[in-house]
Design an enzyme around this catalytic site. Sequence first.
Site, PDB file in Angstrom:
ATOM      1  N   ASN A  18       1.299  -1.303  -0.384  1.00  0.00           N
ATOM      2  CA  ASN A  18       0.115  -0.038  -0.223  1.00  0.00           C
ATOM      3  C   ASN A  18       1.261   1.020  -0.236  1.00  0.00           C
ATOM      4  O   ASN A  18       0.668   2.488   0.191  1.00  0.00           O
ATOM      5  CB  ASN A  18      -0.688  -0.212   1.307  1.00  0.00           C
ATOM      6  N   HIS A  23     -14.153  -1.523   6.371  1.00  0.00           N
ATOM      7  CA  HIS A  23     -12.632  -2.042   6.984  1.00  0.00           C
ATOM      8  C   HIS A  23     -13.330  -2.510   8.408  1.00  0.00           C
ATOM      9  O   HIS A  23     -14.101  -2.015   9.181  1.00  0.00           O
ATOM     10  CB  HIS A  23     -11.639  -1.055   6.791  1.00  0.00           C
ATOM     11  N   GLU A  68     -16.066   4.564   3.507  1.00  0.00           N
ATOM     12  CA  GLU A  68     -14.615   4.298   2.432  1.00  0.00           C
ATOM     13  C   GLU A  68     -14.704   5.631   1.954  1.00  0.00           C
ATOM     14  O   GLU A  68     -15.576   5.339   0.683  1.00  0.00           O
ATOM     15  CB  GLU A  68     -13.692   3.154   3.074  1.00  0.00           C
ATOM     16  N   SER A 108     -11.198  -0.370   0.488  1.00  0.00           N
ATOM     17  CA  SER A 108      -9.575  -1.263  -0.115  1.00  0.00           C
ATOM     18  C   SER A 108      -9.933  -2.728  -0.158  1.00  0.00           C
ATOM     19  O   SER A 108      -8.098  -3.074  -0.932  1.00  0.00           O
ATOM     20  CB  SER A 108      -9.531  -1.375   2.174  1.00  0.00           C
ATOM     21  N   ASP A 141     -12.832   6.811   5.857  1.00  0.00           N
ATOM     22  CA  ASP A 141     -11.383   6.663   6.152  1.00  0.00           C
ATOM     23  C   ASP A 141     -11.154   6.065   4.566  1.00  0.00           C
ATOM     24  O   ASP A 141     -11.639   6.277   3.615  1.00  0.00           O
ATOM     25  CB  ASP A 141     -12.228   4.727   6.056  1.00  0.00           C
ATOM     26  N   HIS A 192      -6.480   3.990   1.697  1.00  0.00           N
ATOM     27  CA  HIS A 192      -6.081   4.763   0.304  1.00  0.00           C
ATOM     28  C   HIS A 192      -6.475   5.311  -0.292  1.00  0.00           C
ATOM     29  O   HIS A 192      -6.128   5.257  -1.388  1.00  0.00           O
ATOM     30  CB  HIS A 192      -7.294   2.743  -0.248  1.00  0.00           C
ATOM     31  N   LYS A 206       0.397   4.097   4.408  1.00  0.00           N
ATOM     32  CA  LYS A 206      -0.178   3.465   3.350  1.00  0.00           C
ATOM     33  C   LYS A 206       0.609   4.445   2.358  1.00  0.00           C
ATOM     34  O   LYS A 206       1.706   4.494   2.084  1.00  0.00           O
ATOM     35  CB  LYS A 206      -1.446   3.428   2.931  1.00  0.00           C
TER      36      LYS A 206
HETATM   37  C1  PLP Z   1      -5.187  -0.051   6.404  1.00  0.00           C
HETATM   38  C2  PLP Z   1      -6.790   0.347   6.791  1.00  0.00           C
HETATM   39  C3  PLP Z   1      -7.158   0.903   8.473  1.00  0.00           C
HETATM   40  C4  PLP Z   1      -6.092   0.579   9.351  1.00  0.00           C
HETATM   41  O1  PLP Z   1      -4.496   1.225   9.020  1.00  0.00           O
HETATM   42  P1  PLP Z   1      -3.710   1.348   9.730  1.00  0.00           P
HETATM   43  O2  PLP Z   1      -2.546   2.050  10.218  1.00  0.00           O
HETATM   44  O3  PLP Z   1      -2.948  -0.143   9.089  1.00  0.00           O
HETATM   45  O4  PLP Z   1      -3.634  -0.113  10.961  1.00  0.00           O
HETATM   46  C5  PLP Z   1      -7.744   1.293   8.159  1.00  0.00           C
HETATM   47  N1  PLP Z   1      -9.271   1.572   7.332  1.00  0.00           N
HETATM   48  C6  PLP Z   1      -8.693   0.758   5.763  1.00  0.00           C
HETATM   49  C7  PLP Z   1      -9.690   0.666   5.584  1.00  0.00           C
HETATM   50  C8  PLP Z   1      -7.573   0.577   5.957  1.00  0.00           C
HETATM   51  O5  PLP Z   1      -7.345  -0.448   4.764  1.00  0.00           O
END
Ligand code: PLP
Length: 379
Positions: free
Chosen positions: A49, A135, A179, A183, A208, A211, A231
């Site tokens: 990522n 997520h 989101e 993801s 969220d 990505h 990411k």
């Molecule tokens: C990876 C991810 C997270 C968590 O983030 P980290 O910093 O890796 O704990 C939260 N939400 C989504 C949609 C993700 O893909």
Amino acid sequence: MSDSLDAFARDKLADLDAAALRRRLVTTARGPGARAEREGRSLVSFSCNDYLGLAHDPRVIAAATEALARYGAGTGASRLVTGNAPPLVALEERLARHKGKEAALVFGSGYLANLGIVPALVGPGDLILIDELGHSCLFAGARLSGAEVQRFPHNGLEALRAALRARRGAARHVLILTERIFSMDGDRAPLAEILALAAEFDAWTLVDDAHGLGVVEPGARAPLEMGTLSKTLGSYGGYLCAARPVIDLLTSRARSLVYTTGLPPASAAAALAALTIVETEPDWAARPLALARRFTERLGLPAAQSPIVPVLVGAAEAALALSAALEARGFLVVAIRPPTVAPGTARLRVAFSAAHDEAQVDALAAALRDLAPDLVAAA
Ligand SMILES: *Cc1c(COP(=O)(O)O)cnc(C)c1O
């Protein structure tokens, strides 16, 4: 009674093995240029990522190194005690500005951010409406909050409207969780429409952006913009950007901020250097999506909406086999299986990076066409 404990673990593992759902840790040494070394082999990774390759950018490494030398390896306490190191504060200012918000709050990770944010805002008597493909940490935060949790079909605006109409009156507050870029599917939420519905029914919206940051056009901004430093920013940590009173409330009430040690200063400094690159090098930031589109075009798949392209396989075993066949040809494309995705939708999740070159993308497309003609030709 460790005998029964060991027996329990062995039974569970046997079930996972039988369903091709057991997971294993593989030592992986990532290097610059989207390369990953596994079991002595150098592979081109399409599973990271780190969309802009910033984890290995010399400027990001230099910023982290400097903060490490100056502030030490760890912050030594909660941010509310003595853990609020200067790089964390500087990063928050820049994140807030980047997102067009009044303030930001940095957490230990994205997962921790959602575990803290959701329960600090809603509880018993409130309603959470969550996209079914949200997520794991959104669901975990929702469950922890004690609010009633209702999932709506993925990106289902009509279902969301119906739920708001039916349930809004009885709930004190309603929080919508979605989101920007999903993801495991790489598609976008219809955020403008969701925010309009939220306004109509006086619901709150958390998006969220794990990505999306830096690699897609953001479009509409939600009142609660959370995300990760782990990411595109190539580091580690999480954040929320919001209005000042919301950030101030969370500073006092988010348990995953109050009761955990502040993230390492070097992680914050790295993320800050990475954010500067995101903002000042738009051509580089545009590359992952352009490469993803090149890939979907080559394979006749629907045009990519983000740097994430799912190649749906179906059965977990078949996804593992295809991943192994690609690995034998020098590509690391990890199979994603239930419960990360719904049963029967195991897939390869192909993630593109600015650090890939066009020839690598074309080679992966050719390998897939060769190994799984039925999966790509049908599209
Ligand atoms: C990876 C991810 C997270 C968590 O983030 P980290 O910093 O890796 O704990 C939260 N939400 C989504 C949609 C993700 O893909």
